[in-house]
Design an enzyme around this catalytic site. Structure first.
Site: not given
Lengths: 226, 81
Positions: A87, A196, A198
């Site tokens: 990002c 994302h 994560e």
């Protein structure tokens, strides 16, 4: 020996904690890196996390690019240091010219936050080897300026060289050219990704655990490196 | 002190959704006849010392490396008296 993965905190980073947690869940040791500290503390790889570094002032990632830690990361990346930008981290990598193109305002102007289906197109990079080429995954996506743009020649080159790492499926959430969600450099050690992974590393907090592969990939690569 | 102005605009081929949103709002506000709007940035630099060729060259370098992202933006530099 434990694999050490640095996660940079810029002023305005948001997802550095989640990135460190993902690194830990993958079995590596997360090492916090500070934007003003040039020292990379002998890490084996670096994650540039999501957020709004320096308030997104001037352009997303434009000021972070000139932070002391980035001098070391840019130099390291050119020598083969694995770097994953997620990002805002992707925006920093483009501003640093480690990756071609740029990220621009979503074409519909709205901030978007959704669970996004992706296809992993290239499973040979430092950060995607835990996947199969063509594998479909679902991870959260949240951005205001996530539209990937580059001139046609660069886009053609990225396609021809297999450097599109991931593509949006079902819906293009931000106007990215050719549905591009992530790309890599020629050597495959630097990857930028708008969604994302994560945030999708354990069932309690993510829609899936599909994102963990990015973090186990780097472990696999470093363990196999003589 | 002299002022140097750097204008930064998205390249013509890059979509400007912000400018489009402004353009679409205009008729609603009673401003007719505007067919396109492009939105950019203006930097006003107060320069210490003379604005000579060397100073302007440094400012162009600054614009090229920092104020503009030349992948998607063009810039112009001019001195304002």
């Amino acid at each position: 020996m434990t694999t050490r993965i640095g996660v940079v905190t810029f002023p305005g980073s948001l997802d550095d904690m989640d990135a460190r947690r993902a690194v830990r869940l993958a079995g590596a040791e997360p090492v916090p890196l500070w934007h003003r500290d040039k020292d990379l503390h002998q890490v084996d790889g670096v994650v540039l996390p999501g957020g709004f570094s320096y308030g997104d002032y001037l352009r997303c990632g434009a000021i972070a690019r000139f932070s002391p830690v980035m001098e070391s990361i840019v130099a390291g990346a050119k020598e083969g240091l694995p770097v994953l930008g997620i990002c805002n981290g992707f925006q920093v990598l483009c501003e640093s010219h480690l990756l071609p193109g740029a990220l621009t305002r979503n074409d519909h102007l709205h901030f978007i936050c959704r669970d996004q289906r992706l296809r992993v197109e290239n499973a040979d990079t430092a950060w995607t080897s835990s996947y199969e080429a063509g594998q479909e995954i679902v991870v959260p996506l949240k951005n205001g300026e996530g539209g990937y743009v580059a001139d046609e020649r660069t886009l053609d080159e990225l396609e021809a060289e297999g450097r599109v790492v991931a593509r949006y499926l079902e819906l293009n959430p931000n106007g990215s050219r050719r549905d591009i969600a992530g790309i890599t450099n020629e050597a495959g050690n630097v990857v930028g990704l708008m969604p994302h992974p994560e945030h999708a590393v354990e069932p309690l907090t993510g829609p899936t655990t599909d994102g963990l592969g990015f973090f186990t990939s780097i472990l696999k690569r470093l363990v196999n490196t003589p | 002190m002299a002022r140097v102005v750097v204008d930064v605009m998205l390249k013509p081929e890059i979509l400007d959704p912000q400018g489009q949103a402004v353009q679409r709002a205009l008729p609603r506000l009673g401003f007719e006849g505007i067919s396109d709007v492009r939105q950019g940035k203006r930097f006003e630099l107060e320069v210490e010392g003379p604005v000579d060729d060397a100073a302007l060259a440094r400012i162009r370098e600054m614009a090229e490396t920092f104020l503009a992202n030349t992948v998607i933006e063009d810039f112009t530099v001019r001195t304002e008296s």
